[in-house]
Design a protein around this motif. Structure first.
Motif, PDB file in Angstrom:
ATOM      1  N   GLY A 112       0.792  -1.221   0.000  1.00 16.99           N
ATOM      2  CA  GLY A 112       0.000   0.000   0.000  1.00 16.99           C
ATOM      3  C   GLY A 112       0.825   1.271   0.000  1.00 16.99           C
ATOM      4  N   SER A 113       2.043   1.182   0.499  1.00 18.51           N
ATOM      5  CA  SER A 113       2.908   2.365   0.594  1.00 18.51           C
ATOM      6  C   SER A 113       4.362   1.908   0.575  1.00 18.51           C
ATOM      7  CB  SER A 113       2.626   3.098   1.913  1.00 18.51           C
ATOM      8  OG  SER A 113       3.605   4.078   2.173  1.00 18.51           O
ATOM      9  N   SER A 121       6.339   2.851   2.562  1.00 19.84           N
ATOM     10  CA  SER A 121       6.719   2.704   3.983  1.00 19.84           C
ATOM     11  C   SER A 121       6.583   1.240   4.433  1.00 19.84           C
ATOM     12  CB  SER A 121       5.874   3.626   4.876  1.00 19.84           C
ATOM     13  OG  SER A 121       4.514   3.245   4.862  1.00 19.84           O
ATOM     14  N   ASP A 122       5.902   0.413   3.630  1.00 19.41           N
ATOM     15  CA  ASP A 122       5.767  -1.011   3.964  1.00 19.41           C
ATOM     16  C   ASP A 122       6.990  -1.833   3.528  1.00 19.41           C
ATOM     17  OD1 ASP A 122       3.114  -0.607   4.881  1.00 19.41           O
ATOM     18  OD2 ASP A 122       2.350  -0.785   2.827  1.00 19.41           O
ATOM     19  N   ARG A 163      -5.617   5.325  -2.102  1.00 18.44           N
ATOM     20  CA  ARG A 163      -5.075   6.506  -2.796  1.00 18.44           C
ATOM     21  C   ARG A 163      -5.041   6.329  -4.307  1.00 18.44           C
ATOM     22  NH1 ARG A 163      -0.294   6.365   1.696  1.00 18.44           N
ATOM     23  NH2 ARG A 163      -1.299   7.646   3.292  1.00 18.44           N
ATOM     24  N   ALA A 198       0.363  -6.437   0.758  1.00 18.79           N
ATOM     25  CA  ALA A 198       0.716  -6.003   2.111  1.00 18.79           C
ATOM     26  C   ALA A 198       0.156  -4.607   2.360  1.00 18.79           C
ATOM     27  CB  ALA A 198       2.231  -5.980   2.276  1.00 18.79           C
ATOM     28  N   ALA A 199      -0.517  -4.452   3.491  1.00 18.66           N
ATOM     29  CA  ALA A 199      -1.021  -3.122   3.828  1.00 18.66           C
ATOM     30  C   ALA A 199      -1.238  -3.005   5.328  1.00 18.66           C
ATOM     31  CB  ALA A 199      -2.331  -2.842   3.088  1.00 18.66           C
ATOM     32  N   GLY A 200      -1.151  -1.776   5.809  1.00 19.83           N
ATOM     33  CA  GLY A 200      -1.382  -1.518   7.228  1.00 19.83           C
ATOM     34  C   GLY A 200      -2.646  -0.699   7.425  1.00 19.83           C
ATOM     35  N   VAL A 208       0.232  -5.324   7.918  1.00 18.91           N
ATOM     36  CA  VAL A 208       1.449  -4.607   8.321  1.00 18.91           C
ATOM     37  C   VAL A 208       1.203  -3.892   9.653  1.00 18.91           C
ATOM     38  CG1 VAL A 208       3.069  -2.764   7.676  1.00 18.91           C
ATOM     39  CG2 VAL A 208       2.162  -4.313   5.912  1.00 18.91           C
TER      40      VAL A 208
HETATM   41  C1  RP5 Z   1      -1.468   1.724   4.340  1.00 20.08           C
HETATM   42  O1  RP5 Z   1      -1.284   2.754   5.232  1.00 20.08           O
HETATM   43  C2  RP5 Z   1      -0.095   1.360   3.864  1.00 20.08           C
HETATM   44  O2  RP5 Z   1      -0.066   0.020   3.443  1.00 20.08           O
HETATM   45  C3  RP5 Z   1       0.773   1.604   5.055  1.00 20.08           C
HETATM   46  O3  RP5 Z   1       0.974   0.429   5.821  1.00 20.08           O
HETATM   47  C4  RP5 Z   1      -0.035   2.599   5.870  1.00 20.08           C
HETATM   48  C5  RP5 Z   1       0.652   3.946   6.018  1.00 20.08           C
HETATM   49  O4  RP5 Z   1       0.971   4.443   4.747  1.00 20.08           O
HETATM   50  P1  RP5 Z   1       1.841   5.793   4.615  1.00 20.08           P
HETATM   51  O5  RP5 Z   1       1.028   6.866   5.247  1.00 20.08           O
HETATM   52  O6  RP5 Z   1       3.146   5.526   5.323  1.00 20.08           O
HETATM   53  O7  RP5 Z   1       2.048   5.990   3.127  1.00 20.08           O
HETATM   54  O8  RP5 Z   1      -2.276   2.076   3.275  1.00 20.08           O
END
Ligand code: RP5
Length: 166
Positions: A11-12, A14-15, A42, A65-67, A89
């Motif tokens: 998702g980012s 940052s993952d 997004r 993978a996503a948080g 995540v």
């Molecule tokens: C999720 O939001 C992403 O997978 C990540 O784990 C989390 C934070 O994303 P960022 O704000 O660091 O881009 O969509």
């Protein structure tokens, strides 16, 4: 470059520090993969486009993978017949509990195979992808047998190490 069989989506960026373990694990089995940063929230159109074209592009398994409110695995699974493996995540105010529930609590009809929360997650996601691919690939299955034998060996070594301290 061989044809990627597994798509690793996060998702980012940052993952990535967590998710790179999935890439390393696939590499160790010689499985070709591609990596993309695609957000269900997004960049929802890109997520739909990626998943709906994945089968035709020759992919066999998708790892997502996503948080946080982790809808990525579910959104990708909604747009493909390929198996989707979700990595929750850890992070944010709920430290991954939200991502875990969001990834695993899918409605009937749209499965997402959710793996461990934490550092074992990306490793297990890649191993599960290898196992899925291995059902139709005896060479890959043989590598998995070796992998399991290696685990056994490590436990035997651990046992010897602990007992040597007594
Ligand atoms: C999720 O939001 C992403 O997978 C990540 O784990 C989390 C934070 O994303 P960022 O704000 O660091 O881009 O969509």
């Amino acid at each position: 470059m061989s044809q990627p069989l597994v798509g690793i989506i996060m998702g980012s960026d940052s993952d990535w520090s967590l998710v790179q373990k999935a890439a390393e694990t696939l590499k160790s089995f010689g499985v070709a993969f591609e990596v993309r940063v695609i957000s269900a929230h997004r960049t929802p159109e890109v997520a739909g486009e990626y998943a709906s074209t994945a089968e035709a592009r020759g992919l066999k398994v998708i790892i997502a993978a996503a948080g946080g409110a982790a809808h990525l695995g579910g959104v990708l699974a909604a747009h493909t017949v390929l198996p989707v493996i979700g990595i929750p995540v850890a992070g944010g105010a709920l430290n991954g509990l939200d991502a875990m529930y969001a990834t695993l609590q899918m409605p009937a009809g749209i499965p997402v195979a959710t793996v461990t929360l934490g550092s074992a997650g990306p490793v297990n996601a890649a191993l599960l992808a290898v196992q899925i691919l291995g059902t139709a690939d005896p060479d890959l299955r043989a590598k998995f047998h070796d992998y399991k034998a290696g685990l056994k060996q490590k436990v035997a070594e651990g046992n010897a190490k602990v007992n040597a301290c007594l």
